[in-house]
Design a protein around this motif. Sequence first.
Motif, PDB file in Angstrom:
ATOM      1  N   ALA A  63      -2.133  11.077  -2.658  1.00 46.10           N
ATOM      2  CA  ALA A  63      -1.638   9.678  -2.719  1.00 46.10           C
ATOM      3  C   ALA A  63      -0.626   9.505  -3.837  1.00 46.10           C
ATOM      4  O   ALA A  63       0.004   8.440  -3.949  1.00 46.10           O
ATOM      5  CB  ALA A  63      -2.817   8.738  -2.914  1.00 46.10           C
ATOM      6  N   LEU A 110      -0.685   6.282   3.685  1.00 46.06           N
ATOM      7  CA  LEU A 110      -1.685   5.782   4.640  1.00 46.06           C
ATOM      8  C   LEU A 110      -1.087   5.590   6.022  1.00 46.06           C
ATOM      9  O   LEU A 110      -1.802   5.340   6.989  1.00 46.06           O
ATOM     10  CB  LEU A 110      -2.258   4.453   4.136  1.00 46.06           C
ATOM     11  CG  LEU A 110      -3.348   4.571   3.084  1.00 46.06           C
ATOM     12  CD1 LEU A 110      -3.618   3.221   2.432  1.00 46.06           C
ATOM     13  CD2 LEU A 110      -4.631   5.102   3.731  1.00 46.06           C
ATOM     14  N   THR A 119      -7.056   7.439  -7.160  1.00 43.64           N
ATOM     15  CA  THR A 119      -5.702   6.870  -7.115  1.00 43.64           C
ATOM     16  C   THR A 119      -5.700   5.536  -6.381  1.00 43.64           C
ATOM     17  O   THR A 119      -6.245   5.442  -5.270  1.00 43.64           O
ATOM     18  CB  THR A 119      -4.731   7.846  -6.432  1.00 43.64           C
ATOM     19  OG1 THR A 119      -4.672   9.061  -7.191  1.00 43.64           O
ATOM     20  CG2 THR A 119      -3.332   7.257  -6.338  1.00 43.64           C
ATOM     21  N   ARG A 138       0.838  -1.211   0.000  1.00 39.78           N
ATOM     22  CA  ARG A 138       0.000   0.000   0.000  1.00 39.78           C
ATOM     23  C   ARG A 138       0.865   1.251   0.000  1.00 39.78           C
ATOM     24  O   ARG A 138       2.025   1.204   0.376  1.00 39.78           O
ATOM     25  CB  ARG A 138      -0.954  -0.019   1.184  1.00 39.78           C
ATOM     26  CG  ARG A 138      -0.308  -0.099   2.531  1.00 39.78           C
ATOM     27  CD  ARG A 138      -1.311  -0.449   3.609  1.00 39.78           C
ATOM     28  NE  ARG A 138      -1.297   0.541   4.700  1.00 39.78           N
ATOM     29  CZ  ARG A 138      -2.067   0.463   5.788  1.00 39.78           C
ATOM     30  NH1 ARG A 138      -2.954  -0.526   5.911  1.00 39.78           N
ATOM     31  NH2 ARG A 138      -2.012   1.388   6.732  1.00 39.78           N
ATOM     32  N   VAL A 139       0.292   2.366  -0.447  1.00 39.56           N
ATOM     33  CA  VAL A 139       1.071   3.607  -0.565  1.00 39.56           C
ATOM     34  C   VAL A 139       1.488   4.102   0.825  1.00 39.56           C
ATOM     35  O   VAL A 139       0.780   3.890   1.807  1.00 39.56           O
ATOM     36  CB  VAL A 139       0.246   4.707  -1.285  1.00 39.56           C
ATOM     37  CG1 VAL A 139       0.010   4.352  -2.750  1.00 39.56           C
ATOM     38  CG2 VAL A 139      -1.063   4.971  -0.568  1.00 39.56           C
ATOM     39  N   THR A 167      -6.923   9.449   3.215  1.00 43.38           N
ATOM     40  CA  THR A 167      -8.191   8.728   3.210  1.00 43.38           C
ATOM     41  C   THR A 167      -9.304   9.627   2.696  1.00 43.38           C
ATOM     42  O   THR A 167      -9.201  10.857   2.743  1.00 43.38           O
ATOM     43  CB  THR A 167      -8.529   8.245   4.635  1.00 43.38           C
ATOM     44  OG1 THR A 167      -9.802   7.590   4.606  1.00 43.38           O
ATOM     45  CG2 THR A 167      -8.613   9.409   5.617  1.00 43.38           C
ATOM     46  N   CYS A 190      -4.421   2.839  -4.009  1.00 48.20           N
ATOM     47  CA  CYS A 190      -3.612   3.003  -2.787  1.00 48.20           C
ATOM     48  C   CYS A 190      -3.050   1.699  -2.252  1.00 48.20           C
ATOM     49  O   CYS A 190      -2.179   1.716  -1.386  1.00 48.20           O
ATOM     50  CB  CYS A 190      -4.474   3.629  -1.688  1.00 48.20           C
ATOM     51  SG  CYS A 190      -4.982   5.300  -2.079  1.00 48.20           S
ATOM     52  N   THR A 210      -8.481   5.790  -3.483  1.00 47.83           N
ATOM     53  CA  THR A 210      -9.002   6.959  -2.779  1.00 47.83           C
ATOM     54  C   THR A 210      -9.438   8.013  -3.788  1.00 47.83           C
ATOM     55  O   THR A 210      -8.923   8.050  -4.913  1.00 47.83           O
ATOM     56  CB  THR A 210      -7.948   7.517  -1.796  1.00 47.83           C
ATOM     57  OG1 THR A 210      -8.587   8.401  -0.866  1.00 47.83           O
ATOM     58  CG2 THR A 210      -6.815   8.243  -2.513  1.00 47.83           C
TER      59      THR A 210
END
Lengths: 102, 102, 102, 102, 102
Positions: B60, A19, B71, A15-16, A68, B73, B52
Amino acid sequence: MDIVRVMDDLVCTRRVPGLGSASLRVVRSAQGVVSVATDPVGAPVGRWVFATTGSAARLAMPDPTCMTDLTICGIIDQWDEEVPPVATAHRATDTGSGASKG
Amino acid sequence: MDIVRVMDDLVCTRRVPGLGSASLRVVRSAQGVVSVATDPVGAPVGRWVFATTGSAARLAMPDPTCMTDLTICGIIDQWDEEVPPVATAHRATDTGSGASKG
Amino acid sequence: MDIVRVMDDLVCTRRVPGLGSASLRVVRSAQGVVSVATDPVGAPVGRWVFATTGSAARLAMPDPTCMTDLTICGIIDQWDEEVPPVATAHRATDTGSGASKG
Amino acid sequence: MDIVRVMDDLVCTRRVPGLGSASLRVVRSAQGVVSVATDPVGAPVGRWVFATTGSAARLAMPDPTCMTDLTICGIIDQWDEEVPPVATAHRATDTGSGASKG
Amino acid sequence: MDIVRVMDDLVCTRRVPGLGSASLRVVRSAQGVVSVATDPVGAPVGRWVFATTGSAARLAMPDPTCMTDLTICGIIDQWDEEVPPVATAHRATDTGSGASKG
């Protein structure tokens, strides 16, 4: 803000970075739409919660840079999907012309 | 955040400069809605991801000026569109009055 | 970002100054929803394009103060509304547990 | 902005600090979608109101850092869900070419 | 941006100060969804208009602090809800590979 039910945790190994360590929850709306929310409240699975969307979702997180777009904001004390709320407290003849359009 | 499946790459020879060199992916939601997402994660076609939306989509991206509104995520470790998540972990009698509205 | 088809130019003699001289296009989504987009790309009528929404739509315009909420960002090289994209490239047994939820 | 009916108060003992002491109302749209709004106006249950969404929802609150995405902005003097508004005041032959597309 | 029809004025004696003296119009989309827009253009009831949403809606107002999320931006010269726009000007064999996906 959306009323949704917490269904599960979402597991995402890749995941990026944006977050951070935010916990991701799978939530479902009354219309059956399943989505992912960040959860600063720690709601137990199965409980009904309300969640805020858009740029407000970032403000609801401890780290407002968390990218988010849906954040759980509170656990609803009582909610029954089968019993939609009914506006009983107000009769159309209340102060003002009430809810009827001539 | 939306749960979508990566369907393909989107090929666009003529596009606005504001996208830079971002890779564009065709994604599809469980409701069948097809849209375009930028993909800093590099998700393989066929995998389920979460994405997101709104201003968070720019945050992101490595370049936050990229004018995307969706994008990717993260790649979801396990997701089965046919088996919707079921909130088994919580019974209505858990702490607090649980999810039933008097 | 939305995938839409350019249907026509929108003619509006009376409009707010905040749009400047931006060209307005009537676009239609695959679900049949008709809306209005600004078009810095100059897409021919009939072509399928993708468009960005929200605050990103302003960033996609040469003049970022243009108060649009939907801006065409690119002309899709090939798109066939009748043939939805199919995620063939990835089999569920690919790296990681793939798209099946236990 | 959305036209919704105030159905009830939402009771949430556990909620994020970002909501401050904002009162939370359960509201329902004409399409039956139930959601949660903050209410700086104090609308009686049963009344029809209009509510603003997105970042505007925060601006409508006394404290603009309140992380709401739906805020009640006014109580509609008269509204009848059963009698949709009908545009009688304008005939297609009014000034300008009116609402018919060649 | 949304294409909607002006149906009526909205009368709200009790409303938040953040709206200033903005005139409120009841508008309806082709899908029948009724909502409220601010109207700096002064569109006659019955006319078809296009309206911008989100943060752009505030930029379209003379006072950009007005907390609207839907603002009328122009009166469409000609629009007929019964005759959806048809993209006749472009044949799939136009410059580039046209709108067919292999």
